[in-house]
Design an enzyme around this catalytic site. Structure first.
Site, PDB file in Angstrom:
ATOM      1  N   ASP A  39      15.581 -41.018  10.972  1.00  0.00           N
ATOM      2  CA  ASP A  39      16.356 -39.782  10.989  1.00  0.00           C
ATOM      3  C   ASP A  39      17.649 -40.010  10.200  1.00  0.00           C
ATOM      4  O   ASP A  39      18.297 -41.048  10.309  1.00  0.00           O
ATOM      5  CB  ASP A  39      16.672 -39.357  12.431  1.00  0.00           C
ATOM      6  CG  ASP A  39      17.152 -37.928  12.511  1.00  0.00           C
ATOM      7  OD1 ASP A  39      16.420 -37.081  13.049  1.00  0.00           O
ATOM      8  OD2 ASP A  39      18.272 -37.648  12.017  1.00  0.00           O
ATOM      9  N   ILE A  40      18.021 -39.005   9.425  1.00  0.00           N
ATOM     10  CA  ILE A  40      19.212 -39.104   8.570  1.00  0.00           C
ATOM     11  C   ILE A  40      20.505 -39.078   9.399  1.00  0.00           C
ATOM     12  O   ILE A  40      21.559 -39.509   8.915  1.00  0.00           O
ATOM     13  CB  ILE A  40      19.177 -37.966   7.526  1.00  0.00           C
ATOM     14  CG1 ILE A  40      19.923 -38.337   6.266  1.00  0.00           C
ATOM     15  CG2 ILE A  40      19.661 -36.656   8.093  1.00  0.00           C
ATOM     16  CD1 ILE A  40      19.644 -37.387   5.107  1.00  0.00           C
ATOM     17  N   ASN A  97      11.327 -30.730  19.661  1.00  0.00           N
ATOM     18  CA  ASN A  97      12.009 -29.446  19.808  1.00  0.00           C
ATOM     19  C   ASN A  97      11.120 -28.323  19.303  1.00  0.00           C
ATOM     20  O   ASN A  97      10.459 -28.444  18.269  1.00  0.00           O
ATOM     21  CB  ASN A  97      13.332 -29.455  19.035  1.00  0.00           C
ATOM     22  CG  ASN A  97      14.346 -30.393  19.656  1.00  0.00           C
ATOM     23  OD1 ASN A  97      14.492 -30.438  20.871  1.00  0.00           O
ATOM     24  ND2 ASN A  97      15.040 -31.164  18.823  1.00  0.00           N
ATOM     25  N   VAL A 106      14.095 -27.957  11.795  1.00  0.00           N
ATOM     26  CA  VAL A 106      13.143 -28.111  10.685  1.00  0.00           C
ATOM     27  C   VAL A 106      11.787 -27.557  11.120  1.00  0.00           C
ATOM     28  O   VAL A 106      11.215 -28.025  12.121  1.00  0.00           O
ATOM     29  CB  VAL A 106      13.020 -29.592  10.255  1.00  0.00           C
ATOM     30  CG1 VAL A 106      12.007 -29.719   9.119  1.00  0.00           C
ATOM     31  CG2 VAL A 106      14.380 -30.148   9.839  1.00  0.00           C
ATOM     32  N   HIS A 110       7.571 -32.180  14.470  1.00  0.00           N
ATOM     33  CA  HIS A 110       7.982 -33.579  14.415  1.00  0.00           C
ATOM     34  C   HIS A 110       8.322 -34.063  15.813  1.00  0.00           C
ATOM     35  O   HIS A 110       8.793 -33.298  16.653  1.00  0.00           O
ATOM     36  CB  HIS A 110       9.177 -33.792  13.479  1.00  0.00           C
ATOM     37  CG  HIS A 110      10.343 -32.873  13.734  1.00  0.00           C
ATOM     38  ND1 HIS A 110      10.344 -31.556  13.333  1.00  0.00           N
ATOM     39  CD2 HIS A 110      11.522 -33.084  14.347  1.00  0.00           C
ATOM     40  CE1 HIS A 110      11.490 -30.982  13.682  1.00  0.00           C
ATOM     41  NE2 HIS A 110      12.221 -31.886  14.315  1.00  0.00           N
ATOM     42  N   HIS A 112      10.669 -36.881  17.701  1.00  0.00           N
ATOM     43  CA  HIS A 112      11.760 -37.862  17.609  1.00  0.00           C
ATOM     44  C   HIS A 112      11.422 -39.038  18.529  1.00  0.00           C
ATOM     45  O   HIS A 112      11.073 -38.829  19.698  1.00  0.00           O
ATOM     46  CB  HIS A 112      13.072 -37.271  18.120  1.00  0.00           C
ATOM     47  CG  HIS A 112      13.583 -36.069  17.380  1.00  0.00           C
ATOM     48  ND1 HIS A 112      14.693 -36.115  16.559  1.00  0.00           N
ATOM     49  CD2 HIS A 112      13.157 -34.779  17.367  1.00  0.00           C
ATOM     50  CE1 HIS A 112      14.934 -34.892  16.080  1.00  0.00           C
ATOM     51  NE2 HIS A 112      14.023 -34.062  16.551  1.00  0.00           N
TER      52      HIS A 112
HETATM   53  P1  AMP Z   1      15.114 -30.797  15.020  1.00  0.00           P
HETATM   54  O1  AMP Z   1      16.422 -30.252  15.526  1.00  0.00           O
HETATM   55  O2  AMP Z   1      14.226 -31.278  16.135  1.00  0.00           O
HETATM   56  O3  AMP Z   1      14.416 -29.840  14.069  1.00  0.00           O
HETATM   57  O4  AMP Z   1      15.473 -32.117  14.233  1.00  0.00           O
HETATM   58  C1  AMP Z   1      15.511 -32.216  12.851  1.00  0.00           C
HETATM   59  C2  AMP Z   1      15.965 -33.629  12.540  1.00  0.00           C
HETATM   60  O5  AMP Z   1      15.721 -33.864  11.170  1.00  0.00           O
HETATM   61  C3  AMP Z   1      17.445 -33.884  12.788  1.00  0.00           C
HETATM   62  O6  AMP Z   1      17.591 -34.965  13.718  1.00  0.00           O
HETATM   63  C4  AMP Z   1      17.979 -34.259  11.399  1.00  0.00           C
HETATM   64  O7  AMP Z   1      18.970 -35.258  11.441  1.00  0.00           O
HETATM   65  C5  AMP Z   1      16.724 -34.731  10.697  1.00  0.00           C
HETATM   66  N1  AMP Z   1      16.719 -34.614   9.238  1.00  0.00           N
HETATM   67  C6  AMP Z   1      17.020 -33.530   8.502  1.00  0.00           C
HETATM   68  N2  AMP Z   1      16.855 -33.772   7.197  1.00  0.00           N
HETATM   69  C7  AMP Z   1      16.406 -35.060   7.106  1.00  0.00           C
HETATM   70  C8  AMP Z   1      16.040 -35.912   6.027  1.00  0.00           C
HETATM   71  N3  AMP Z   1      16.097 -35.510   4.735  1.00  0.00           N
HETATM   72  N4  AMP Z   1      15.648 -37.180   6.321  1.00  0.00           N
HETATM   73  C9  AMP Z   1      15.587 -37.594   7.584  1.00  0.00           C
HETATM   74  N5  AMP Z   1      15.915 -36.846   8.654  1.00  0.00           N
HETATM   75  C10 AMP Z   1      16.320 -35.589   8.416  1.00  0.00           C
END
Ligand code: AMP
Length: 128
Positions: A39-40, A97, A106, A110, A112
């Site tokens: 995760d970024i 989520n 996103v 996915h 986490h």
């Molecule tokens: P969610 O709120 O469950 O949709 O989580 C989306 C996750 O994606 C967040 O924890 C972000 O930090 C992560 N994220 C967004 N863009 C990227 C990326 N380019 N590379 C890795 N993680 C990302």
């Protein structure tokens, strides 16, 4: 803005671009069914995202419409990634989520995997 978690699937979302190799990721695992990457914005010493290699918007969409082979192998991939990360002894938390109240950002399903330290209670209690 949080997303609805409901179809249609937007193939311009950032994880779709990562799957197509259009933007980079820090890959930690890949097989025929799943891709896992750091995760970024990590919420713990270890914070990895596992995504299916197919276009599902959310857990709800995936559970309702994905083929059973993909559901089974994706589920096994999540556990394999956690094991590869060395988290089986100390433990870890999985979060998926879905929709606005969860703050899903996103619109590609996915999971986490968060670990590497004691994580406390599941969610921060609401102030009353
Ligand atoms: P969610 O709120 O469950 O949709 O989580 C989306 C996750 O994606 C967040 O924890 C972000 O930090 C992560 N994220 C967004 N863009 C990227 C990326 N380019 N590379 C890795 N993680 C990302």
């Amino acid at each position: 803005m949080p997303v609805s978690g409901k179809p249609p699937y937007d193939d311009q979302n950032i994880f779709a671009k990562i799957l197509r190799g259009e933007i980079p990721c820090q890959k930690v695992f890949e097989d025929d069914y799943a891709l896992a990457f750091n995760d970024i914005n990590p919420q713990g010493p270890i914070h990895v995202l596992v995504i299916p290699k197919a276009p599902y918007v959310s857990y709800a969409d995936f559970a309702a419409t994905a083929p059973e082979t993909l559901i089974a192998n994706f589920s096994r991939a999540v556990a394999a990634v956690a094991k590869q990360l060395g988290l089986e002894e100390t433990g870890y938390r999985l979060i998926a989520n879905m929709g606005p109240d969860s703050h899903q950002m996103v619109p590609h399903y996915h999971v986490h995997i968060i670990g590497g330290r004691p994580l406390g209670h599941m969610i921060v209690p609401l102030k009353t």
